[in-house]
Design a protein around this motif. Structure first.
Motif, PDB file in Angstrom:
ATOM      1  N   SER A  35      35.322  43.274  45.131  1.00 20.05           N
ATOM      2  CA  SER A  35      35.292  44.215  44.014  1.00 20.05           C
ATOM      3  C   SER A  35      36.081  45.480  44.330  1.00 20.05           C
ATOM      4  N   ASN A 168      33.190  46.931  36.694  1.00 19.60           N
ATOM      5  CA  ASN A 168      32.100  46.368  35.888  1.00 19.60           C
ATOM      6  C   ASN A 168      32.489  45.085  35.160  1.00 19.60           C
ATOM      7  N   ASP A 169      33.742  44.679  35.280  1.00 17.02           N
ATOM      8  CA  ASP A 169      34.192  43.495  34.555  1.00 17.02           C
ATOM      9  C   ASP A 169      33.472  42.250  35.071  1.00 17.02           C
ATOM     10  N   PHE A 170      32.933  41.501  34.153  1.00 16.06           N
ATOM     11  CA  PHE A 170      32.199  40.283  34.512  1.00 16.06           C
ATOM     12  C   PHE A 170      32.895  39.024  34.002  1.00 16.06           C
ATOM     13  N   LEU A 174      34.780  35.898  36.268  1.00 14.22           N
ATOM     14  CA  LEU A 174      34.025  34.654  36.164  1.00 14.22           C
ATOM     15  C   LEU A 174      34.924  33.501  35.731  1.00 14.22           C
ATOM     16  N   GLN A 183      34.629  35.842  44.530  1.00 13.30           N
ATOM     17  CA  GLN A 183      33.861  36.419  43.431  1.00 13.30           C
ATOM     18  C   GLN A 183      33.623  37.910  43.632  1.00 13.30           C
ATOM     19  N   THR A 184      33.500  38.612  42.514  1.00 10.83           N
ATOM     20  CA  THR A 184      33.242  40.048  42.550  1.00 10.83           C
ATOM     21  C   THR A 184      31.740  40.317  42.520  1.00 10.83           C
ATOM     22  N   PRO A 186      29.662  41.952  40.307  1.00 11.54           N
ATOM     23  CA  PRO A 186      28.868  41.604  39.116  1.00 11.54           C
ATOM     24  C   PRO A 186      28.600  40.108  38.984  1.00 11.54           C
ATOM     25  N   VAL A 187      29.595  39.281  39.292  1.00 12.74           N
ATOM     26  CA  VAL A 187      29.404  37.830  39.215  1.00 12.74           C
ATOM     27  C   VAL A 187      28.404  37.370  40.268  1.00 12.74           C
ATOM     28  N   ALA A 190      24.895  38.244  39.210  1.00 10.41           N
ATOM     29  CA  ALA A 190      24.413  37.343  38.164  1.00 10.41           C
ATOM     30  C   ALA A 190      23.942  36.020  38.760  1.00 10.41           C
ATOM     31  N   SER A 207      21.769  46.251  42.605  1.00  8.36           N
ATOM     32  CA  SER A 207      22.161  47.194  41.557  1.00  8.36           C
ATOM     33  C   SER A 207      22.530  48.550  42.146  1.00  8.36           C
ATOM     34  N   THR A 210      25.898  48.402  43.646  1.00 14.84           N
ATOM     35  CA  THR A 210      26.924  48.393  42.607  1.00 14.84           C
ATOM     36  C   THR A 210      27.218  49.798  42.096  1.00 14.84           C
TER      37      THR A 210
END
Length: 236
Positions: A35, A168-170, A174, A183-184, A186-187, A190, A207, A210
């Motif tokens: 990220s 913050n891009d999900f 993905l 993977q970043t 947020p992914v 999740a 969280s 992040t």
């Protein structure tokens, strides 16, 4: 304690156990690096290309300038999700799917960033630029020595927005990054919530991880960010 209702205001015993579990068991260190790398590259490239384009639309005279800018503004009404599939197919043909470059390319320039810089650059007096040209300064020298210092507040604002958008891009990571090692954050968070549905402590620790880099970035650049807001309010 996280599962209690109402939750306690202060924990009964402070511990960093969940953060250790987050990095050792869930491997969040790799996702955090991904990220940071993608968001930093997007921020730098976005500021570079948006600044060049915004300044060109504001101060350089060329054929079709106003028409091209109006076409860009009209494209703002198109949802980003509409272009994801064509962009994915294009990157697939170029061999950039499942690579860092594929995740960075869509954020290299944006219509909003161009518009933001263009509107701010219009406040630069034309007489100042013409005087520099009369003194023999080239366009690149004018841009780097005169324009960039004036644009510093809006560039910091654009940098924060670009970093936040990429961080913050999900959806796009993905889609374009299928390798788990790429993977970043947020992914990864999740997927963590699916694997450990009841592990609220681990999810809350993720969280916090992040939020911290974004908070640090804002604290470092807040002086320039607030300066840009104040200058914009005075000029408005």
């Amino acid at each position: 304690e996280a599962g209690h209702f109402p939750p306690p205001l202060l924990p009964s015993s402070a511990t960093l156990h969940n953060y250790r579990e987050l990095f050792l068991r869930a491997g969040m260190g790799r996702f955090l690096f991904n990220s940071l790398l993608i968001s930093t590259c997007v921020m730098v490239l976005s500021v570079l290309f948006n600044t060049l384009a915004g300044y060109a639309f504001a101060k350089l005279r060329f054929r079709g300038r106003d028409r091209a800018f109006r076409a860009l503004l009209a494209a703002l009404v198109i949802p980003a999700q509409v272009s994801m599939m064509p962009l994915f197919l294009l990157l697939k043909q170029m061999g950039l799917v499942n690579t860092y470059v594929g995740a960075i390319v869509p954020g290299m320039a944006g219509i909003f960033g161009i518009f933001l810089v263009r509107q701010y650059a219009r406040s630069i007096p034309d007489e100042l630029l013409e005087a520099a040209r009369i003194d023999g300064a080239g366009e690149w020298r004018i841009f780097f020595q005169i324009v960039l210092p004036v644009l510093k507040p809006i560039l910091v604002t654009l940098a924060i927005f670009s970093f936040l958008g990429a961080w913050n891009d999900f959806m796009w990571p993905l889609i374009v990054l299928s390798d788990q090692g790429l993977q970043t954050l947020p992914v990864a968070l999740a997927s963590l919530s699916r694997e450990h549905v009841m592990d609220y402590e681990l999810m809350m620790a993720g969280s916090v991880v992040t939020v911290v880099p974004v908070l640090v970035l804002f604290l470092v650049l807040q002086r320039y960010y607030l300066q840009g807001l104040l200058l914009g309010s005075v000029k408005g």
